[in-house]
Structures are given as structure tokens and as C-alpha cells.
Design a protein around this motif. Structure first.
Motif, short mmCIF file in Angstrom:
data_model
loop_
_atom_site.label_atom_id
_atom_site.label_comp_id
_atom_site.label_asym_id
_atom_site.label_seq_id
_atom_site.Cartn_x
_atom_site.Cartn_y
_atom_site.Cartn_z
N ALA A 94 47.21 46.49 50.29
CA ALA A 94 46.85 45.84 51.36
C ALA A 94 46.11 44.39 51.40
O ALA A 94 46.02 43.60 51.88
CB ALA A 94 46.21 46.73 52.43
N VAL A 95 45.15 44.60 50.22
CA VAL A 95 44.00 43.55 50.20
C VAL A 95 44.61 42.47 49.34
O VAL A 95 44.20 41.36 48.94
CB VAL A 95 42.73 44.27 49.57
CG1 VAL A 95 42.10 44.95 50.47
CG2 VAL A 95 42.70 44.68 48.34
N HIS A 96 45.80 42.77 48.56
CA HIS A 96 46.35 41.87 47.59
C HIS A 96 45.33 41.35 46.21
O HIS A 96 45.32 40.26 45.94
CB HIS A 96 47.08 40.63 48.29
CG HIS A 96 48.15 41.03 49.08
ND1 HIS A 96 49.32 41.36 48.84
CD2 HIS A 96 47.82 40.84 50.59
CE1 HIS A 96 50.19 41.40 50.12
NE2 HIS A 96 49.32 41.30 51.11
N GLY A 97 44.63 42.48 46.06
CA GLY A 97 43.54 41.95 44.87
C GLY A 97 42.52 40.89 45.42
O GLY A 97 41.88 40.38 44.35
N ASP A 98 42.43 40.77 46.72
CA ASP A 98 41.44 39.72 47.41
C ASP A 98 40.05 40.37 47.10
O ASP A 98 39.73 41.42 47.93
CB ASP A 98 41.89 39.21 48.33
CG ASP A 98 41.13 38.25 48.97
OD1 ASP A 98 40.14 37.94 48.18
OD2 ASP A 98 41.19 37.68 50.19
N PRO A 99 39.07 40.08 46.38
CA PRO A 99 37.88 40.51 46.25
C PRO A 99 37.16 40.43 47.73
O PRO A 99 36.23 41.19 48.06
CB PRO A 99 37.02 39.56 45.48
CG PRO A 99 38.29 39.21 44.50
CD PRO A 99 39.41 38.94 45.50
N VAL A 100 37.48 39.26 48.43
CA VAL A 100 36.55 39.22 49.75
C VAL A 100 37.10 40.20 50.51
O VAL A 100 36.15 40.89 51.26
CB VAL A 100 37.15 37.95 50.48
CG1 VAL A 100 36.63 37.75 51.89
CG2 VAL A 100 36.71 36.67 49.63
N LYS A 101 38.52 40.70 50.72
CA LYS A 101 38.72 41.61 51.64
C LYS A 101 38.16 43.16 51.15
O LYS A 101 37.89 44.05 51.85
CB LYS A 101 40.27 41.85 51.71
CG LYS A 101 41.16 40.35 52.48
CD LYS A 101 42.53 40.60 52.21
CE LYS A 101 42.97 39.18 53.11
NZ LYS A 101 44.37 39.37 53.02
N ILE A 102 38.18 43.34 49.67
CA ILE A 102 37.76 44.41 49.28
C ILE A 102 36.47 44.78 49.55
O ILE A 102 35.98 46.10 49.93
CB ILE A 102 38.11 44.69 47.68
CG1 ILE A 102 39.60 44.57 47.35
CG2 ILE A 102 37.28 45.67 47.12
CD1 ILE A 102 39.74 44.28 45.84
N PHE A 103 35.33 43.75 49.45
CA PHE A 103 33.91 43.96 49.65
C PHE A 103 33.73 44.15 51.11
O PHE A 103 32.80 44.78 51.66
CB PHE A 103 33.25 42.68 49.08
CG PHE A 103 33.05 42.75 47.74
CD1 PHE A 103 33.30 43.79 46.96
CD2 PHE A 103 32.61 41.43 47.13
CE1 PHE A 103 33.08 43.89 45.54
CE2 PHE A 103 32.60 41.36 45.63
CZ PHE A 103 32.48 42.68 44.91
N LEU A 104 34.49 43.20 51.93
CA LEU A 104 34.31 43.50 53.34
C LEU A 104 34.84 45.06 53.94
O LEU A 104 34.11 45.66 54.53
CB LEU A 104 35.34 42.59 54.19
CG LEU A 104 34.63 41.04 54.26
CD1 LEU A 104 35.82 40.15 54.66
CD2 LEU A 104 33.67 40.95 54.79
N GLY A 105 35.89 45.55 53.27
CA GLY A 105 36.26 46.75 53.51
C GLY A 105 35.28 47.69 53.14
O GLY A 105 35.22 48.85 53.62
N THR A 106 34.66 47.56 51.91
CA THR A 106 33.74 48.56 51.37
C THR A 106 32.19 48.51 52.35
O THR A 106 32.03 49.61 52.53
CB THR A 106 33.12 47.97 49.97
OG1 THR A 106 34.01 47.93 49.17
CG2 THR A 106 31.95 48.79 49.61
N VAL A 107 31.85 47.41 52.83
CA VAL A 107 30.89 47.46 53.75
C VAL A 107 31.21 48.08 55.16
O VAL A 107 30.53 48.93 55.47
CB VAL A 107 30.39 45.97 54.09
CG1 VAL A 107 29.33 45.97 55.07
CG2 VAL A 107 29.62 45.33 52.77
N LEU A 108 32.52 47.86 55.57
CA LEU A 108 33.16 48.36 56.74
C LEU A 108 32.95 49.92 56.61
O LEU A 108 32.38 50.87 57.51
CB LEU A 108 34.36 48.01 57.26
CG LEU A 108 34.94 48.60 58.65
CD1 LEU A 108 34.12 48.24 59.67
CD2 LEU A 108 36.23 48.10 58.65
#
Length: 429
Positions: free
Chosen positions: A89-103
Motif C-alpha cells: 500500500a505504501v509503495h515503499g514510501d518512508p513518509v507513508k510508513i512513518f505516518l502509519g506508524t504514528v497513527l
């Protein structure tokens, strides 16, 4: 004499950690022991240490069995489909991964316990961080921000302690602080975006999930029924943790036993699981009980009270009308140096008594005393911090240096918004 001894001990402890002269484990045990001997407390040291160990024992037991539970579930493949879907889903995008982590971390943080945040989030996301090569210090920093803020919910330790010490209703104290806390939550998401942007640049814009396939869960677990049972068990466990059906340590002990019996029914299989997961569990649990030694000696010898008294004495009388912001600023170093119990039941009442003579209410002082919590989570007296550092295999002192400035920003956001909204008065009326 005791004040000098306590200050020297803290300076020595911080120096040995930051300069990497001693590991966290040895520093927590050896340094307070040396200074307790220098102070002439050799006859009472055994009692002090046992008292300290009793304070950390419930958390220590909980973390041991919580780690075992989630490691067994990870080994059984419970998180593999989630990891695969997230990576895709995040396509390897660190921004989306970190935002998902915080959520996810903020959702889990509703139970008010930092250890639960680290175990659940890292059980699901750690394989993603590792496959993509993301910065683990950044991950640790984000999780600590969430934990520091989540710790302030009404059923969390600091808020309840502050309300109890000031003899006020916890709801009346907490509700007006919600806008300031939400501002800190927003800042944490902004920080996740900033970290993600940095990692995106470092790793390259062309990184995609196709280059970092998550391994499929083949020959793991005992089939789809077991997989669904594992998720039901985990969700039920989280619900029981939130409503505190039983003590947290007992809940995780029961859950870990059930997880082992269902996923690895053979006696040899269970033995292999225990042997496989023993090293990381031992690494974390030893640090937690070492922190109990530090707490016991620091508190029992009276050094912790000496530090608090010394700090109170340096506050000039002219600062009386400004005791609310003074208390807020003082809570930042104080809650790092001493336990929440000492600060809220020992230091806060003294500060509040001074403030009362200038017309500042106890409820305002209680709110001000919570400002330091984002930094408190970094304290060597907080057992759960050793857990997240150990799970990410980071250097404790290095993590302190990296995370402190960002936690300090959260403290100042909390203070500034509270002052602007009048939740904490800048000066007595």
C-alpha cells in the motif's frame, strides 16, 4: 552532604552513559551502589534495592510475557499478511510508513501504557523498517513521542498522580488540556512527515514495494483457523488491557501460555520457542530490574529528595506569581531525574503551596506539572524505554541524544498552547 552526593551521582551516571564508558545495565547498578557506599548506607542497601525491585517487578513481568506473546504470534505468521499489505500500500514510501506508524501508535496509546505501544507496533512494522532500510532511531523517536503523550490520558499514571496530589477531579484537570495535547499530536505527525521526507531523499525516490517484497508466511502457524484465533485473542487481550479486567502482567502471562499451546502444541516446539526468544527477552528484563536497583538506592538513601529540595531552594521569592510556568519548566528536568511518584507526591505539593499564597489554584499547578511528560519518557527510571531501545537494537545513550530535542519541542508546544488558552496562567491574577 547528601545534596552534593546526589548531584555527583547523577553527573557521573549521565557522563558514563553519554560518553559510552558504561552500558546502561552496568551504569544502573554499579554507579548508585558506589555512591550509596560513599554515603555510608551500606547497612540499608539491601533493603533499598529490594524495595526498588518491588516497584519495577509488575512492569518487568508484564514486559517479559508481553514480549513472549508477540514474538510467538510473529513466529506463527499472524502479522505477515498485514506486513505484506502495508508494504504494498505504501509503495515503499518512508513518509507513508512513518505516518502509519504514528497513527497505529496513537490508537494503541489509548490504553496509557508505553510497553504495549512498542510491542504491538514493532511486531507489525519492524520487518518493514528493516526491509526498506529505514532509520531505526527515527522510528524510536516517533514511538517515544507518542508514548510520552499517551501517558497523559486520565487513566495514565502522571495525570492521576497529579490530580490525587492536588485533591482535584481528574476530568476537570484534563479536559481543558485536550487542545494543547491535540497540538502535540499534530506536531508528532508533522515530525513523522519530516523524518519520512528525509528518508525518502536518503533512500532515493525510485524505491518501491516491488523491490522489497515481504516474505510470505509459508509453513507458519497451523492454518486459517489458527490465524483468525490469534487475531481474536490479540484483540480480546487489548480490550482487557484497556478496561483492566486483571493486572496487566497476569493478562500477558495467560495470553502467552494460550498462544504457545495453540500455535505450538508440541512440548518440543514450545521449548524451541522459549529458547529462541529468550536472548532478547533477557536483554530487556535485565535492564528493567537494573533500573529497579537504581530507583531503590536513589530513593532509599534520600538522594532523590535531596535533589528536589535543592531545586526548590534555588527558586527566588520573586518568582512566586509565576509559579505555574516555573513548575511547567521545572517538570522537564525533574521528571527526567526522579520518578513520577517522587515529583507528584513530593515536589508538586511544595510548589503548589507556594503558588497558593499568590492566588494560583491547585488545578492550574497540576496541569503545569504535566508539561515535562514528553521528556520524562526518556528517563532512565522508565522501564518501557529500555524495551523499545532493545527491540530496535539501538544504543541507549545515542537514542537519548537523538530524541531529546524533539521531546523538548513537544514540551514547549504543550506549554505555549496551554498558556495561550489560559489553561496554565502565566502569572497570578
Amino acid at each position: 552532604m547528601l545534596i552534593v552526593l546526589s548531584i555527583l551521582m547523577l553527573v557521573c551516571f549521565i557522563f558514563c552513559l553519554m560518553a559510552r564508558r558504561l552500558s546502561a545495565l552496568t551504569a544502573l547498578i554499579v554507579i548508585p551502589t558506589i555512591f550509596a557506599l560513599l554515603g555510608g548506607f551500606h547497612a540499608q542497601m539491601g533493603k533499598f534495592v529490594l524495595d526498588g525491585l518491588r516497584t519495577v517487578a509488575p512492569n518487568g513481568v508484564m514486559i517479559i510475557f508481553a514480549m513472549l506473546y508477540f514474538m510467538v504470534m510473529t513466529e506463527a505468521g499472524m502479522f505477515d499478511p498485514l506486513v505484506n499489505k502495508v508494504v504494498k500500500a505504501v509503495h515503499g514510501d518512508p513518509v507513508k510508513i512513518f505516518l502509519g506508524t504514528v497513527l497505529l501508535a496513537f490508537i494503541v496509546a489509548l490504553d496509557g501504557d508505553g510497553a504495549t505501544i512498542y510491542i504491538i507496533v514493532l511486531s507489525a512494522f519492524l520487518p518493514i523498517y528493516q526491509r526498506l532500510g529505514l532509520s531505526l532511531p527515527m522510528v524510536c523517536c516517533l514511538l517515544l513521542q507518542v508514548s510520552g503523550l499517551g501517558n497523559m490520558v486520565p487513566w495514565g499514571g502522571p495525570t492521576a498522580r497529579a490530580a490525587t496530589a492536588m485533591h482535584i477531579d481528574v476530568g476537570d484537570m484534563f479536559v481543558p488540556m485536550i487542545p494543547a495535547l491535540l497540538a502535540c499530536v499534530v506536531w508528532t505527525f508533522v515530525l513523522a512527515w519530516v523524518f519520512g521526507r528525509r528518508e525518502r531523499v536518503r533512500l532515493g525516490e525510485g524505491l518501491s514495494w516491488k523491490a522489497v517484497h515481504a516474505p510470505q508466511a509459508q509453513d507458519r502457524g497451523r492454518g486459517p483457523l489458527t490465524f483468525y484465533f490469534n487475531w481474536l485473542l490479540t484483540l480480546g487481550l487489548i480490550a482487557c488491557l484497556c478496561i483492566e479486567v486483571l493486572p496487566l502482567s497476569y493478562l500477558f502471562m495467560l495470553a502467552a501460555c494460550v498462544a504457545l499451546m495453540v500455535n505450538f502444541p508440541g512440548l518440543n516446539q514450545q521449548k524451541e520457542q522459549l529458547e529462541q526468544h529468550a536472548p532478547p527477552i533477557l536483554a530487556v528484563s535485565s535492564l528493567i530490574f537494573a533500573a529497579g536497583v537504581f530507583t531503590g538506592l536513589f530513593t532509599g538513601t534520600g538522594m532523590v529528595n535531596a535533589v528536589g529540595t535543592a531545586l526548590l531552594k534555588i527558586i527566588p521569592d520573586a518568582m512566586g506569581p509565576y509559579m505555574a510556568p516555573v513548575t511547567a519548566l521545572l517538570s522537564i528536568p525533574m521528571t527526567w531525574l526522579v520518578s513520577n511518584d517522587v515529583f507528584y507526591f513530593g515536589v508538586l505539593p511544595v510548589l503548589a503551596d507556594t503558588a497558593r499564597h499568590h492566588g494560583i489554584s491547585g488545578i492550574e499547578m497540576a496541569r503545569a506539572s504535566l508539561v515535562g511528560q514528553p521528556v520524562h519518557i526518556l528517563s532512565p527510571l522508565v522501564a518501557s524505554t529500555y524495551l523499545v531501545v532493545s527491540m530496535l537494537k539501538l544504543d541507549y545513550a545515542g537514542n537519548q541524544r537523538f530524541t531529546f530535542k524533539w521531546s523538548l519541542v513537544n514540551c514547549f508546544i504543550l506549554l505555549v498552547i496551554s498558556l495561550l488558552l489560559g489553561v496554565i496562567p502565566f502569572a497570578a491574577a
